[in-house]
Design a protein around this motif. Structure first.
Motif, mmCIF file in Angstrom:
data_model
loop_
_atom_site.group_PDB
_atom_site.id
_atom_site.type_symbol
_atom_site.label_atom_id
_atom_site.label_comp_id
_atom_site.label_asym_id
_atom_site.label_seq_id
_atom_site.Cartn_x
_atom_site.Cartn_y
_atom_site.Cartn_z
ATOM 1 N N SER A 23 -36.853 12.176 29.161
ATOM 2 C CA SER A 23 -36.152 12.875 28.087
ATOM 3 C C SER A 23 -37.164 13.514 27.155
ATOM 4 C CB SER A 23 -35.284 11.906 27.282
ATOM 5 O OG SER A 23 -34.243 11.410 28.066
ATOM 6 N N ILE A 24 -36.866 14.723 26.750
ATOM 7 C CA ILE A 24 -37.677 15.453 25.781
ATOM 8 C C ILE A 24 -36.775 15.773 24.596
ATOM 9 C CG2 ILE A 24 -38.978 17.569 25.318
ATOM 10 C CD1 ILE A 24 -40.401 15.841 27.307
ATOM 11 N N GLU A 25 -37.260 15.494 23.400
ATOM 12 C CA GLU A 25 -36.531 15.837 22.191
ATOM 13 C C GLU A 25 -37.400 16.778 21.374
ATOM 14 O OE1 GLU A 25 -34.294 13.789 18.380
ATOM 15 O OE2 GLU A 25 -35.294 12.531 19.861
ATOM 16 N N ALA A 26 -36.841 17.926 21.014
ATOM 17 C CA ALA A 26 -37.570 18.924 20.233
ATOM 18 C C ALA A 26 -36.763 19.274 18.987
ATOM 19 C CB ALA A 26 -37.807 20.177 21.056
ATOM 20 N N VAL A 27 -37.480 19.515 17.909
ATOM 21 C CA VAL A 27 -36.855 19.881 16.641
ATOM 22 C C VAL A 27 -37.482 21.178 16.163
ATOM 23 C CG1 VAL A 27 -36.471 19.175 14.255
ATOM 24 C CG2 VAL A 27 -36.444 17.463 16.066
ATOM 25 N N ILE A 36 -34.150 21.203 9.217
ATOM 26 C CA ILE A 36 -34.121 21.225 10.686
ATOM 27 C C ILE A 36 -33.066 22.243 11.099
ATOM 28 C CG2 ILE A 36 -33.572 19.909 12.761
ATOM 29 C CD1 ILE A 36 -34.675 17.436 11.308
ATOM 30 N N VAL A 37 -33.513 23.280 11.773
ATOM 31 C CA VAL A 37 -32.630 24.382 12.162
ATOM 32 C C VAL A 37 -31.919 24.063 13.478
ATOM 33 C CG1 VAL A 37 -32.563 26.829 12.736
ATOM 34 C CG2 VAL A 37 -34.147 26.010 11.003
ATOM 35 N N LYS A 38 -32.618 23.430 14.385
ATOM 36 C CA LYS A 38 -32.061 23.156 15.712
ATOM 37 C C LYS A 38 -32.712 21.912 16.275
ATOM 38 C CE LYS A 38 -29.819 24.674 19.469
ATOM 39 N NZ LYS A 38 -28.391 24.610 19.552
ATOM 40 N N SER A 39 -31.921 21.079 16.909
ATOM 41 C CA SER A 39 -32.423 19.890 17.597
ATOM 42 C C SER A 39 -31.946 19.956 19.040
ATOM 43 C CB SER A 39 -31.893 18.628 16.922
ATOM 44 O OG SER A 39 -32.284 17.487 17.645
ATOM 45 N N ILE A 40 -32.861 19.749 19.963
ATOM 46 C CA ILE A 40 -32.539 19.883 21.386
ATOM 47 C C ILE A 40 -33.048 18.649 22.130
ATOM 48 C CG2 ILE A 40 -32.888 21.259 23.469
ATOM 49 C CD1 ILE A 40 -33.492 23.617 21.542
ATOM 50 N N VAL A 41 -32.204 18.122 23.005
ATOM 51 C CA VAL A 41 -32.595 17.003 23.858
ATOM 52 C C VAL A 41 -32.295 17.397 25.302
ATOM 53 C CG1 VAL A 41 -32.196 14.594 24.451
ATOM 54 C CG2 VAL A 41 -32.090 15.306 22.073
ATOM 55 N N LEU A 73 -39.071 19.976 29.799
ATOM 56 C CA LEU A 73 -39.727 20.908 28.877
ATOM 57 C C LEU A 73 -39.275 22.342 29.132
ATOM 58 C CD1 LEU A 73 -43.401 19.615 28.639
ATOM 59 C CD2 LEU A 73 -41.754 19.798 26.779
ATOM 60 N N GLY A 74 -39.113 22.698 30.377
ATOM 61 C CA GLY A 74 -38.616 24.032 30.716
ATOM 62 C C GLY A 74 -37.216 24.260 30.157
ATOM 63 N N ASN A 75 -36.360 23.246 30.255
ATOM 64 C CA ASN A 75 -35.007 23.364 29.700
ATOM 65 C C ASN A 75 -35.045 23.523 28.184
ATOM 66 O OD1 ASN A 75 -33.817 23.118 32.190
ATOM 67 N ND2 ASN A 75 -33.374 20.953 31.984
ATOM 68 N N VAL A 76 -35.873 22.722 27.517
ATOM 69 C CA VAL A 76 -35.985 22.809 26.058
ATOM 70 C C VAL A 76 -36.495 24.186 25.649
ATOM 71 C CG1 VAL A 76 -37.297 21.942 24.074
ATOM 72 C CG2 VAL A 76 -36.219 20.337 25.638
ATOM 73 N N ALA A 77 -37.500 24.678 26.334
ATOM 74 C CA ALA A 77 -38.057 25.994 26.007
ATOM 75 C C ALA A 77 -37.001 27.084 26.175
ATOM 76 C CB ALA A 77 -39.272 26.289 26.884
#
Length: 90
Positions: A23-27, A36-41, A73-77
């Protein structure tokens, strides 16, 4: 932040196979306001069998983890790029 779990329960079926879930979590943070404008997991899995080029099974496990992390990471990007395309410019 990233987390990974590898499972070898499949070793009962095939002793040379492993599966990893990562799992990757990006903010996305607006540094002007501190909001925080966007949070993605993103969670991805990857299964792999031990190849003859692997020195041991631990290397096979690490390969599975790296592939799952790369997919996540590709999905988050992609999600961040899609979000930024629809946000109005200031």
């Amino acid at each position: 932040m990233s987390t990974c779990q590898s499972y070898q329960k499949y070793r009962l079926i095939d002793p040379n196979e492993t599966k990893s879930y990562c799992s990757i979590e990006a903010v996305l943070l607006d540094i002007r306001s501190g909001l925080i404008v966007k949070s993605i997991v993103s969670t991805e899995e990857y299964s792999i069998k031990k190849s003859t080029s692997d020195t041991n099974f631990y290397e096979t496990i690490k390969k599975a983890e790296l592939k799952a992390v790369a997919k996540a990471l590709g999905n988050v990007a992609n999600k961040i790029v899609s979000f930024l395309k629809v946000v109005p410019n200031m």
